[in-house]
Scaffold this motif. Structure first.
Motif, PDB file in Angstrom:
ATOM      1  N   GLU A 245       0.820  -1.211   0.000  1.00  0.00           N
ATOM      2  CA  GLU A 245       0.000   0.000   0.000  1.00  0.00           C
ATOM      3  C   GLU A 245       0.855   1.262   0.000  1.00  0.00           C
ATOM      4  OE1 GLU A 245      -3.379   0.493  -0.048  1.00  0.00           O
ATOM      5  OE2 GLU A 245      -3.534  -1.638  -0.549  1.00  0.00           O
ATOM      6  N   LEU A 246       2.040   1.186   0.608  1.00  0.00           N
ATOM      7  CA  LEU A 246       2.917   2.347   0.693  1.00  0.00           C
ATOM      8  C   LEU A 246       3.978   2.357  -0.408  1.00  0.00           C
ATOM      9  CD1 LEU A 246       3.314   2.435   4.574  1.00  0.00           C
ATOM     10  CD2 LEU A 246       1.980   4.012   3.156  1.00  0.00           C
ATOM     11  N   ASN A 247       3.903   1.367  -1.279  1.00  0.00           N
ATOM     12  CA  ASN A 247       4.785   1.313  -2.455  1.00  0.00           C
ATOM     13  C   ASN A 247       6.264   1.257  -2.075  1.00  0.00           C
ATOM     14  OD1 ASN A 247       5.159   1.147  -5.234  1.00  0.00           O
ATOM     15  ND2 ASN A 247       5.427   3.356  -5.455  1.00  0.00           N
ATOM     16  N   VAL A 248       6.572   0.429  -1.082  1.00  0.00           N
ATOM     17  CA  VAL A 248       7.958   0.185  -0.700  1.00  0.00           C
ATOM     18  C   VAL A 248       8.153  -1.315  -0.560  1.00  0.00           C
ATOM     19  CG1 VAL A 248       8.209   2.374   0.531  1.00  0.00           C
ATOM     20  CG2 VAL A 248       7.450   0.351   1.795  1.00  0.00           C
ATOM     21  N   SER A 249       9.381  -1.744  -0.456  1.00  0.00           N
ATOM     22  CA  SER A 249       9.652  -3.158  -0.231  1.00  0.00           C
ATOM     23  C   SER A 249       9.403  -3.497   1.236  1.00  0.00           C
ATOM     24  CB  SER A 249      11.097  -3.489  -0.598  1.00  0.00           C
ATOM     25  OG  SER A 249      11.994  -2.880   0.319  1.00  0.00           O
ATOM     26  N   VAL A 250       9.163  -4.774   1.500  1.00  0.00           N
ATOM     27  CA  VAL A 250       8.978  -5.216   2.882  1.00  0.00           C
ATOM     28  C   VAL A 250      10.231  -4.924   3.698  1.00  0.00           C
ATOM     29  CG1 VAL A 250       8.632  -7.230   4.369  1.00  0.00           C
ATOM     30  CG2 VAL A 250       7.301  -6.994   2.264  1.00  0.00           C
ATOM     31  N   ARG A 251      11.393  -5.121   3.079  1.00  0.00           N
ATOM     32  CA  ARG A 251      12.643  -4.868   3.799  1.00  0.00           C
ATOM     33  C   ARG A 251      12.770  -3.403   4.171  1.00  0.00           C
ATOM     34  NH1 ARG A 251      18.765  -6.670   1.882  1.00  0.00           N
ATOM     35  NH2 ARG A 251      19.845  -5.880   3.736  1.00  0.00           N
ATOM     36  N   THR A 252      12.391  -2.515   3.244  1.00  0.00           N
ATOM     37  CA  THR A 252      12.451  -1.083   3.548  1.00  0.00           C
ATOM     38  C   THR A 252      11.534  -0.734   4.705  1.00  0.00           C
ATOM     39  OG1 THR A 252      13.062  -0.460   1.296  1.00  0.00           O
ATOM     40  CG2 THR A 252      11.978   1.226   2.637  1.00  0.00           C
ATOM     41  N   LEU A 253      10.324  -1.300   4.696  1.00  0.00           N
ATOM     42  CA  LEU A 253       9.370  -1.032   5.775  1.00  0.00           C
ATOM     43  C   LEU A 253       9.900  -1.560   7.104  1.00  0.00           C
ATOM     44  CD1 LEU A 253       6.609   0.087   6.572  1.00  0.00           C
ATOM     45  CD2 LEU A 253       5.638  -2.168   6.075  1.00  0.00           C
ATOM     46  N   GLN A 254      10.433  -2.772   7.097  1.00  0.00           N
ATOM     47  CA  GLN A 254      10.967  -3.341   8.330  1.00  0.00           C
ATOM     48  C   GLN A 254      12.151  -2.527   8.849  1.00  0.00           C
ATOM     49  OE1 GLN A 254      11.648  -7.301   6.800  1.00  0.00           O
ATOM     50  NE2 GLN A 254       9.764  -8.101   7.718  1.00  0.00           N
ATOM     51  N   ARG A 255      12.961  -1.998   7.926  1.00  0.00           N
ATOM     52  CA  ARG A 255      14.095  -1.166   8.326  1.00  0.00           C
ATOM     53  C   ARG A 255      13.612   0.134   8.969  1.00  0.00           C
ATOM     54  NH1 ARG A 255      16.882  -1.636   3.843  1.00  0.00           N
ATOM     55  NH2 ARG A 255      15.993   0.221   2.855  1.00  0.00           N
ATOM     56  N   ALA A 256      12.527   0.697   8.429  1.00  0.00           N
ATOM     57  CA  ALA A 256      11.970   1.927   9.008  1.00  0.00           C
ATOM     58  C   ALA A 256      11.444   1.668  10.415  1.00  0.00           C
ATOM     59  CB  ALA A 256      10.855   2.466   8.112  1.00  0.00           C
ATOM     60  N   PHE A 257      10.782   0.538  10.632  1.00  0.00           N
ATOM     61  CA  PHE A 257      10.304   0.196  11.970  1.00  0.00           C
ATOM     62  C   PHE A 257      11.472  -0.030  12.919  1.00  0.00           C
ATOM     63  CE2 PHE A 257       6.114  -0.041  10.357  1.00  0.00           C
ATOM     64  CZ  PHE A 257       5.250  -0.161  11.433  1.00  0.00           C
ATOM     65  N   ALA A 258      12.508  -0.718  12.438  1.00  0.00           N
ATOM     66  CA  ALA A 258      13.667  -0.996  13.290  1.00  0.00           C
ATOM     67  C   ALA A 258      14.330   0.294  13.743  1.00  0.00           C
ATOM     68  CB  ALA A 258      14.667  -1.873  12.532  1.00  0.00           C
ATOM     69  N   ALA A 259      14.316   1.315  12.890  1.00  0.00           N
ATOM     70  CA  ALA A 259      14.917   2.603  13.250  1.00  0.00           C
ATOM     71  C   ALA A 259      14.180   3.265  14.400  1.00  0.00           C
ATOM     72  CB  ALA A 259      14.937   3.531  12.035  1.00  0.00           C
ATOM     73  N   THR A 260      12.917   2.901  14.590  1.00  0.00           N
ATOM     74  CA  THR A 260      12.135   3.459  15.695  1.00  0.00           C
ATOM     75  C   THR A 260      12.064   2.495  16.880  1.00  0.00           C
ATOM     76  OG1 THR A 260      10.027   2.591  14.839  1.00  0.00           O
ATOM     77  CG2 THR A 260      10.735   4.756  14.049  1.00  0.00           C
ATOM     78  N   GLY A 261      12.833   1.378  16.802  1.00  0.00           N
ATOM     79  CA  GLY A 261      12.865   0.418  17.889  1.00  0.00           C
ATOM     80  C   GLY A 261      11.660  -0.489  17.951  1.00  0.00           C
ATOM     81  N   ASP A 262      11.025  -0.736  16.825  1.00  0.00           N
ATOM     82  CA  ASP A 262       9.805  -1.540  16.793  1.00  0.00           C
ATOM     83  C   ASP A 262       9.896  -2.520  15.632  1.00  0.00           C
ATOM     84  OD1 ASP A 262       7.293  -2.405  17.494  1.00  0.00           O
ATOM     85  OD2 ASP A 262       6.364  -0.431  17.392  1.00  0.00           O
TER      86      ASP A 262
END
Length: 332
Positions: A245-262
């Protein structure tokens, strides 16, 4: 106050107003004008509202200034109209994201009128004073960029599109974070918030964003959380669905969450457990433990009970009993 603190105070400002409650409307416009002048300053002339608007100013709003970018969230229970921003002659770009109602901008002296309908956005450059109006019950987010950062991308053109595009979702998520944190931002935080606002506004203008830009990771994670919150009962909710839905890869999304500690899966599980907890104490139509487990897509009752106890220190039945209520079927 030291110079660092003074720098942050000068570069930011914010106020909120709710004049929709009974008795607040007669003083609503005065409060709005006072907040605008004290928090935004002389560099941000307030629009010249029509007498009809100032006399019946029933709005719920929050306004933030981040250096040379202004963010306004507005719900108007009453109609809003101006006769033109006579005092604002600076070349600037505005972005309108309309969720409900409609927003009409411009006029015969400024390339004609344009109306932004619910579910749409508009980005437009203004070189001279302009007017705007909105009917009652309009909900909109308005960004004003005085830096001219978007001017090379726009020229004399306007850009329109859907308000649920990935780029708009990220921009909205970031502006919401700005509203929530602006009072605590120091100079470095103000610069980071401003930089992300500019980059995300550019992303909306060109219809894509740099998904490896680290400054945008918090906005991407927040946009995914906002989207997940509206799909908690959907059995297809997952990192893959949110990334699509956000037009990114799953890895990119997971990396963004990891940057926020989640993590994506942890956030979804936590939110579903919160909803299940609220359901346990609902005044009517309470579900059994097994029904709650199925409704919120846990593998089975045992998995749900273990996750619930880890989160809240009690089993679902124990929690419900501690609040004076109980599910139809106990833990087992």
């Amino acid at each position: 106050m030291n110079s660092t603190g003074a720098e942050a105070d000068a570069a930011r400002g914010a106020f909120a107003l709710d004049s929709t409650s009974p008795g607040a409307a007669p003083h609503g416009f005065d409060a709005f004008r006072r907040g605008w002048r004290t928090q935004l300053g002389d560099g941000w002339p307030m629009p010249t509202f029509s007498p009809a608007t100032t006399g019946d100013f029933r709005v719920r709003s929050r306004v933030a200034k981040v250096r040379d970018v202004g963010v306004l969230d507005l719900y108007g229970a009453s109609a809003i109209r101006t006769a033109g921003d006579r005092h604002n002659h600076r070349d600037h770009v505005r972005m309108y994201v309309v969720r409900r109602g409609a927003w009409t901008v411009g006029g015969p002296t400024d390339r004609g009128q344009q109306t932004v309908s619910a579910g749409q956005f508009l980005i437009r450059r203004f070189e001279r004073p302009s007017s705007f109006e909105a009917p009652p019950h309009t909900t909109a987010k308005i960004l004003t960029l005085l830096s001219g950062a978007l001017t090379p991308l726009l020229g004399d053109e306007s850009i329109t599109g859907p308000a649920d595009s990935p780029e708009v979702r990220l921009l909205v998520a970031h502006t919401n974070m700005v509203h929530a944190t602006i009072a605590d931002l120091g100079p470095a935080g103000v610069r980071a918030a401003h930089s992300a606002l500019i980059e995300l506004a550019k992303a909306v203008a060109v219809g894509r964003f740099d998904d490896v830009e680290p400054r945008l990771a918090p906005a991407l994670a927040q946009a995914a959380k906002d989207l997940a919150d509206t799909h908690l009962a959907d059995p297809e909710l997952s990192a893959a669905m949110l990334a699509r839905e956000l037009n990114v890869s799953v890895r990119t999304l997971q990396r963004a969450f990891a940057a926020t500690g989640d993590s994506v899966s942890a956030y979804i599980r936590q939110r579903r457990l919160e909803e299940a907890r609220l359901a346990l104490t609902a005044p009517s139509d309470r579900l059994s433990v097994s029904e709650l487990a199925a409704h919120w897509h846990f593998a089975d009752s045992s998995h749900f009970i273990r996750a619930f106890k880890k989160q809240y220190g009690q089993t679902p039945t124990e929690y419900a009993r501690s609040t004076g209520r109980g599910p139809a079927v106990p833990d087992r």
